[in-house]
Motif scaffolding. Structure first.
Motif, short mmCIF file in Angstrom:
data_model
loop_
_atom_site.label_atom_id
_atom_site.label_comp_id
_atom_site.label_asym_id
_atom_site.label_seq_id
_atom_site.Cartn_x
_atom_site.Cartn_y
_atom_site.Cartn_z
N LEU A 251 43.01 -33.76 40.16
CA LEU A 251 44.21 -34.59 40.16
C LEU A 251 43.96 -35.82 41.01
N ARG A 252 44.88 -36.76 40.92
CA ARG A 252 44.71 -38.04 41.57
C ARG A 252 44.88 -37.90 43.09
N SER A 253 44.09 -38.65 43.83
CA SER A 253 44.28 -38.74 45.28
C SER A 253 45.17 -39.93 45.56
N ASN A 254 46.07 -39.78 46.51
CA ASN A 254 47.00 -40.87 46.80
C ASN A 254 46.48 -41.82 47.86
N THR A 255 46.08 -41.26 48.98
CA THR A 255 45.55 -42.10 50.05
C THR A 255 44.33 -41.44 50.65
N ILE A 256 43.67 -42.25 51.45
CA ILE A 256 42.43 -41.78 52.04
C ILE A 256 42.42 -42.24 53.50
N CYS A 257 41.76 -41.46 54.37
CA CYS A 257 41.67 -41.90 55.77
C CYS A 257 40.34 -41.42 56.35
N TRP A 258 39.68 -42.31 57.03
CA TRP A 258 38.41 -41.95 57.66
C TRP A 258 38.67 -41.36 59.03
N ASN A 259 37.81 -40.47 59.45
CA ASN A 259 37.89 -39.93 60.81
C ASN A 259 37.38 -41.01 61.78
N PRO A 260 38.19 -41.38 62.75
CA PRO A 260 37.77 -42.49 63.63
C PRO A 260 36.69 -42.13 64.62
N MET A 261 36.37 -40.84 64.76
CA MET A 261 35.34 -40.45 65.72
C MET A 261 34.11 -39.90 65.03
N GLU A 262 34.24 -39.57 63.75
CA GLU A 262 33.10 -38.96 63.06
C GLU A 262 32.83 -39.77 61.81
N ALA A 263 31.75 -40.51 61.84
CA ALA A 263 31.54 -41.60 60.89
C ALA A 263 31.57 -41.17 59.44
N TYR A 264 31.08 -39.98 59.12
CA TYR A 264 30.92 -39.67 57.70
C TYR A 264 31.98 -38.73 57.13
N TYR A 265 33.00 -38.44 57.88
CA TYR A 265 34.06 -37.60 57.33
C TYR A 265 35.28 -38.43 56.95
N PHE A 266 35.83 -38.15 55.78
CA PHE A 266 37.12 -38.74 55.44
C PHE A 266 37.96 -37.68 54.76
N THR A 267 39.25 -37.89 54.78
CA THR A 267 40.17 -36.93 54.17
C THR A 267 41.06 -37.67 53.19
N CYS A 268 41.29 -37.03 52.05
CA CYS A 268 42.17 -37.67 51.08
C CYS A 268 43.35 -36.76 50.80
N SER A 269 44.49 -37.38 50.56
CA SER A 269 45.69 -36.61 50.24
C SER A 269 45.83 -36.60 48.73
N ASN A 270 46.03 -35.43 48.19
CA ASN A 270 45.95 -35.29 46.74
C ASN A 270 47.29 -34.93 46.13
N GLU A 271 47.38 -35.19 44.84
CA GLU A 271 48.60 -34.84 44.12
C GLU A 271 48.76 -33.33 43.96
#
Lengths: 457, 793
Positions: A251-271
């Protein structure tokens, strides 16, 4: 020598007298703590585990008693709050844009609106404060990007943007580079803009018709990620001419956010009610699936420490997840709060700000039971000790029961229950199918892999 | 069209010989080109030029005939259609239409000498290379581009791995990460942000500037700057370190010297001097070998000092101090010693060097045997204090022993005695007596145990007793015979008493205390003797001398009476073995008899007696034992009897199922349970059944990060509060994982900061290596120099 003994012994009579050094028990000033001599002999202090258990239980109960996270509600918008922006240099300033194109600047300490401006016609889609904190950018449904001064115009001056760029298509998202005068927008494609130019210095397309969110990596500042309407998450490097990689989900992801302390992790909020944390190097499988919401997740923001993140959902709740946990540690809701559209975690790691459909911005504590303000050293010690106790005994059933208990609105509670039942049913069915088919034909697919369709190189 | 026709033609021209045999040579040729369009065009062609075709056919036929003749004629190509590549001279090369290889062209080049070799080579290289492949499609090339870009950025991002892991594992993270160093800022920074504003300040600044005093950034005068420049930082550092070291060493030496000087002990200085002298003598020996002239000088010096000593009376006993000491020496050992030492010095100094070198040990002997110089009494005292003299020792050691006996024992014994006597006279209750008896028996029991297990202690006791006895004997030499008689009587009496006590101890157990824990009742030998005396007093009037002597008999008797006591032990109402499921360990504790114990114990006894009185009716212990046995029995698996009378046998009144049958149908249901936890704990019942109320508070399964239950239990068991730990430990344990500052903005982690640190570390590492290398090279240089010197020699 012995002959002289009787003579000496008469002189050597010992008199025992109580003698103490006042330094051992007298305080230097009356503000000092009384010196308490302690005997740490374990025989004198028996039953350490039961006593600490009781303390932990009390601490947990007190935490629940004092858990009052809601601080304030900022009202003034005349339409739903569509986007918010943190000030980069000032903790007390918050900017919000509503669905009627109005932008408001708030003073959080006074809890009042400082400035209002009509930025766009139609929605204010995105908003970001420049890294220096002197100006901010907005994008709206009127296909324009506008740069505004942070200071309010003087008396008699008109409220005018510093800069206006008219684009060809509607912009749906906006983010600014961490250190340079470069920002990125998304809409039909992802554009990288130089502040000095009226045309994008680079635009990325990869066969999708619209993007919903774009975010710069705050650590590796040249990287970007965006969510597209074709259910994909696309990675970019500002220096390259092509996108890097994309992963397509169920399903579609709505937004995304990078971890400000860990360069290669990001989290996306999904439908699909979940949030997914990815390692950008391995997109084929999310690191963790965060579940608990009972409706589409609309926004997410990381805490500045990178240890936790907060998510806003269509189910009218806010949830706080530890970075490395599959379930939320906290859920916030109020009776009047409708669908939460945007969320921010304040830069001092203390507050959470949520903007929702019903025109209000709400301020919450990040730790529900935390005492605000300055703690005295003894208070801090007590808090630390209690925290440690709670942590130590967290697996004990009574303590866990109390610490996990949250009141939920009936709708959400029943919805969650229903979802649980559905999930269980699906699992059972899968097991049955596997049981009645040729071994190996129905492979076990892990929860993490279930939601990924493919990774496109 | 033209092309096609040409093709056809060429084909024709190539394979004429093959085709000639066939009747229709053209048609198959045409169909050979399986192109429909071509066929169609062929058809068209045929239709349009039929006449030509006929002609050509004819021609061909002729040709074929001529070819049969064996001669190959060079045929002329006929231009039939418009073509681009047709030569205007109708010249047709044999391999027309074939690709021309580069080798065809170069072949001739190799032969021509005019072409330089370089170009030849280049051409040859060209020959080997293949043709460039056609470019990839746009999609594919983009994909490759993306892949490369992704790899690059992934690698870039991966640099963070170590930092991220480190932060995840960190016990405490303090945000914001970029903290300004606390403490005072350097003067330069403070001065920088400040400007002279008031006229006074300006005046001062102008003055400063006139005097070339620095105002801004580096607060250094030109001179200082010059000096800074003169010496490089490294050199300055090294120099400073050297100076510091030198200064420190100096101060150490000074401090040491003053300390040594301040030491008042003459003995110390004497020892020092002696050591110095020895050292000197050693050196002197060496000097004799190496530098005889200097040695001679030294010898002279020594001789001189000896002469001076002989002349002076400095260390003789003629000085005022020596005389006073001589007077004191009669009473004071120290004075005597001092005189001795003085004389020794004299001896040392006046001795000839050769002698001193040969026999240093003989000094003391000679010392003693030098009666002329010493006054008589000094000598006497000296010999008197000789530890080897048994006569003197005997005399002197008698005193303290006596004193000890008189100091410690007599008063306490006397007191105890009187008290006990009073008690006896005032209250003669049966219970009191019983209690006393208990104590007595207990003591005896313990004594027997001790005598079994602790023979050393007994021996020591005996020795003591003997010594004391001796002391008393020496004290009253005239009464010793009498006493011996008394003693033997006393012994026999005591034996009788103990026997009677044993018989009394067989009485009902209600009065018996069952506190079998031995450790509490240690070191009470003396008291027992007191009570013995008491009991003795019932029959015989106690004498004053008795207490001192009564010590002996029980202790000497103990080993001999051990078996008897063991028997008695068995006879008691509650035996230890009955009470204990396993034998309790007897903790060995050294006997430490004290006088106060007696009184304390009396008080305790009083307390216990009271308690015992209060709970006289309750038989707590046997109840407890019953309970325990019941619990144990309940835990044991039971035998179920499933025999049914009458089945397979005759049944009826008075008939019992046969033994065989009973055996067959007796079933043991469960295997024996594991040994009980309280198996070895006599005074405890540990319930093995699960407690449901406690269960609600217990962890049912092992939580995630722990690997085994013991790990988890140990973490729970270690207390973290201030009640159990020191303040510092508590602070350390309860350190929060994340610390944030109030009102501070936490910026995202910055590449520059972290990478800078990394770079710094790397630099340091490299610098370390560099310096090492430097040192090595230095060493090498040194080595080289050495070599050089060697060669020079």
């Amino acid at each position: 020598a012995n002959s002289s003994r009787p003579f000496l012994s008469s002189h050597q009579m010992k008199v025992k007298v109580l003698s103490r050094n006042p330094d051992d028990y007298v305080r230097e000033t009356k503000l000092d703590i009384q010196r308490v001599p302690r005997n740490y002999d374990p025989a004198l202090h028996p039953f350490e585990v039961p006593r600490e258990y009781t303390r932990a239980l009390n601490a947990t109960k007190l935490e629940r008693v004092f858990a009052k996270p809601f601080l304030a509600s900022l009202d003034g918008h005349r339409d739903g709050v569509n986007c918010m922006a943190k000030h980069t240099k000032s903790l007390s300033t918050l900017l919000s844009g509503s669905c009627d194109g109005e932008v408001k600047v708030w003073n959080l300490t006074k809890r009042e609106c400082v400035r209002t401006l009509q930025a766009h016609e139609g929605f204010v889609r995105g908003m970001v404060v420049r890294f220096c904190g002197n100006s901010f950018f907005t994008v709206g449904d009127d296909k324009t990007i506008k740069q505004w001064k942070m200071e309010a115009p003087g008396y008699g001056e008109e409220e005018e943007p510093l800069n206006t760029i008219l684009g060809k298509t509607v912009f749906t998202g906006l983010d600014h580079h961490q250190k340079e005068g470069v920002f990125a927008t998304c809409g039909q494609q992802v554009d990288i803009w130089d502040e000095q130019r009226s045309s994008p210095i680079r635009s990325f397309t990869w066969g999708v018709d619209s993007f919903s969110s774009v975010r710069f990596n705050p650590v590796e500042t040249e990287l970007l990620a965006s969510c597209a309407s074709d259910r994909s998450i696309v990675l970019y490097d500002m220096r390259e001419s092509t996108p890097l990689k994309k992963v397509i989900m169920n399903l579609r992801s709505n937004t995304i956010c990078w971890n400000p302390m860990e360069a290669y992790y990001f989290t996306c909020s999904n439908e699909d009610y979940n949030l997914y944390t990815y390692d950008m190097r391995h997109l084929d499988r999310p690191v963790i699936v965060h579940m608990d919401h009972v409706s589409a997740v609309l926004d997410i923001d990381y805490s500045p420490t990178g240890k936790e993140f907060v998510s806003a959902s269509f189910d009218k709740t806010i949830r706080i997840f530890p970075r490395d946990s599959g379930h939320s540690r906290e859920v916030y809701h109020t009776k009047r709060m409708q669908h939460v559209i945007c969320i921010k975690w304040s830069a001092d790691n203390k507050y959470i700000l949520s903007g929702s459909d019903e025109m209000n911005i709400r301020m919450w504590k990040a730790n529900a039971a935390e005492k605000l303000g300055v703690l005295s050293p003894r208070e801090r010690e007590a808090v630390n000790y209690n925290q440690k106790l709670k942590e130590k005994f967290q697996h004990h059933p009574q303590i866990r029961r109390i610490s996990r208990h949250r009141h939920l609105p009936k709708a959400i509670y029943s919805q969650a229950k229903e979802l649980r039942v559905m999930k269980e049913a699906r699992r059972r069915k899968e097991i049955n199918v596997r049981k009645h088919s040729k071994p190996g034909t129905v492979p076990v697919v892990s929860e993490k892999e279930k939601h990924i369709v493919t990774v496109v190189k | 069209m033209a092309k096609i026709s040409k093709k056809r033609e060429s084909k024709k021209s190539r394979k004429p010989s093959k085709v000639t045999n066939k009747t229709t040579p053209v048609k198959p040729e045409v169909s050979y080109d399986d192109d429909d369009a071509e066929v169609v065009s062929e058809g068209d062609e045929n239709i349009t030029s039929e006449e030509e075709e006929d002609e050509r056919k004819h021609q061909k036929l002729l040709e074929a005939i001529s070819a049969l003749g064996g001669k190959k004629k060079k045929k002329l190509a006929e231009r039939s259609e418009a073509a681009v590549q047709m030569s205007e001279f109708t010249v047709n090369a044999e391999g027309e239409g074939d690709k021309i290889d580069l080798s065809d062209l170069i072949g001739t080049l190799n032969k021509t000498p005019a072409v330089p070799k370089k170009t030849k080579k280049q051409l040859q290289n060209l020959q080997t290379k293949n043709t460039i492949e056609s470019p990839l499609s746009k999609q594919e090339s983009e994909r490759i581009q993306r892949d490369v870009a992704f790899q690059k950025s992934a690698a870039e991002v991966s640099r963070w791995t170590s930092i991220i892991k480190q932060n995840q594992r960190a016990e405490q993270l303090v945000f914001p990460l970029k903290q300004e160093p606390s403490g005072r800022r350097p003067v330069e920074k403070v001065v920088c942000g400040w400007k002279a504003q008031t006229p006074l300040e300006q005046e001062i600044f102008s003055l400063l500037s006139v005097n070339k005093q620095p105002i801004n950034d580096p607060v250094l005068t030109p001179k200082e700057e010059a000096s800074m420049r003169a010496m490089s930082l490294e050199d300055a550092r090294i120099r400073r370190a050297e100076l510091q070291k030198a200064r420190a060493l100096q101060s150490y030496y000074e401090a040491k010297a003053t300390r040594e000087r301040r030491i008042k002990s003459k003995k110390y200085h004497k020892v020092q001097n002696k050591a110095k002298r020895k050292e000197f003598l050693k050196q002197f020996d060496e000097m004799v070998k190496s530098n005889p002239a200097a040695a001679l000088e030294e010898l002279n010096k020594m001789e001189l000092s000896r002469m001076q000593e002989r002349m002076s009376l400095k260390h003789q006993n003629s000085s005022k101090w020596a005389k006073s000491k001589a007077v004191m020496a009669k009473y004071d050992g120290e004075a005597r010693k001092a005189i001795q030492q003085q004389l020794e010095i004299n001896k040392d100094l006046t001795e000839k060097l050769a002698a001193s070198l040969n026999k240093e040990e003989g000094e003391e002997d000679e010392d003693v045997g030098d009666p002329e110089v010493l006054p008589d009494f000094v000598n006497d005292a000296e010999t008197g204090s000789d530890p080897a003299n048994p006569w003197m020792r005997g005399k002197l050691s008698a005193e303290p022993a006596e004193k000890e006996a008189s100091d410690c024992e007599a008063p306490s014994v006397a007191m105890g005695n009187t008290e006990e006597e009073e008690d006896e006279q005032e209250v003669e209750e049966t219970e009191e007596e019983a209690l006393l008896r208990e104590f007595d028996s207990r003591r005896k029991l313990r004594q027997s145990q001790e005598s079994d297990k602790d023979p050393e202690m007994c021996v020591t006791d005996e020795e003591e007793a003997e010594e004391e006895h001796e002391a008393t004997a020496t004290d009253h030499p005239d009464t010793s015979d009498k006493e011996e008689e008394e003693l033997s009587e006393f012994k026999s009496l005591l034996q009788g008493i103990t026997d009677s006590q044993a018989s009394r101890a067989e009485m009902p157990a209600d009065a018996e205390p069952t506190q079998t824990s031995a450790p509490l009742e240690e070191g009470l030998v003396r008291i027992r003797t007191l009570e013995d005396i008491e009991l003795l007093g019932q029959e015989e009037a106690p004498t004053d001398e008795a207490p001192a002597e009564t010590q002996e008999p029980p202790s000497t008797q103990a080993p001999s009476s051990a078996p008897e006591k063991a028997k008695r032990k068995r006879k008691r109402a509650i035996d230890v073995k009955d009470v204990l499921t396993k034998e309790a360990k007897v903790i060995r504790v050294p006997l430490d008899p004290t006088v106060e114990d007696a009184e304390e114990l009396d008080e305790k006894d009083g307390q216990r007696g009271l308690i015992k009185e209060a709970f006289a009716a309750d038989d707590v212990i046997s109840d407890f034992l019953k309970d325990k046995r019941k619990q144990e029995d309940a835990g044991k698996p039971k035998v179920v009897d499933l025999t049914l009378p009458g089945w397979g046998e005759w049944g009826g009144i008075g008939l019992k199922p046969s033994r065989k049958k009973r055996k067959k149908f007796r079933v043991k249901v469960a295997p024996p349970p594991p040994p009980r936890k309280d198996q070895n704990l006599p005074c405890v019942i540990i319930s093995e059944s699960r407690n449901s109320s406690a269960c609600a508070h217990q962890v049912s399964s092992l939580p995630f990060p722990f690997k085994n239950p013991s790990q988890f239990e140990s973490t729970i068991r270690t207390p973290s509060g201030r009640t159990w730990n020191t303040e510092r430990t508590v602070k350390k344990i309860t350190k929060p994982k994340v610390v944030t500052r109030l009102g501070a903005i936490i910026e995202p982690i910055a590449r520059e900061d972290v990478m800078k640190d990394l770079m710094k570390n790397q630099k340091q590492a490299s610098a370390g290596k560099h310096t090492k290398g430097h040192v090595d090279s230095k060493n090498k240089k040194k080595h080289m120099n050495k070599k050089k010197t060697v060669t020079a020699r």
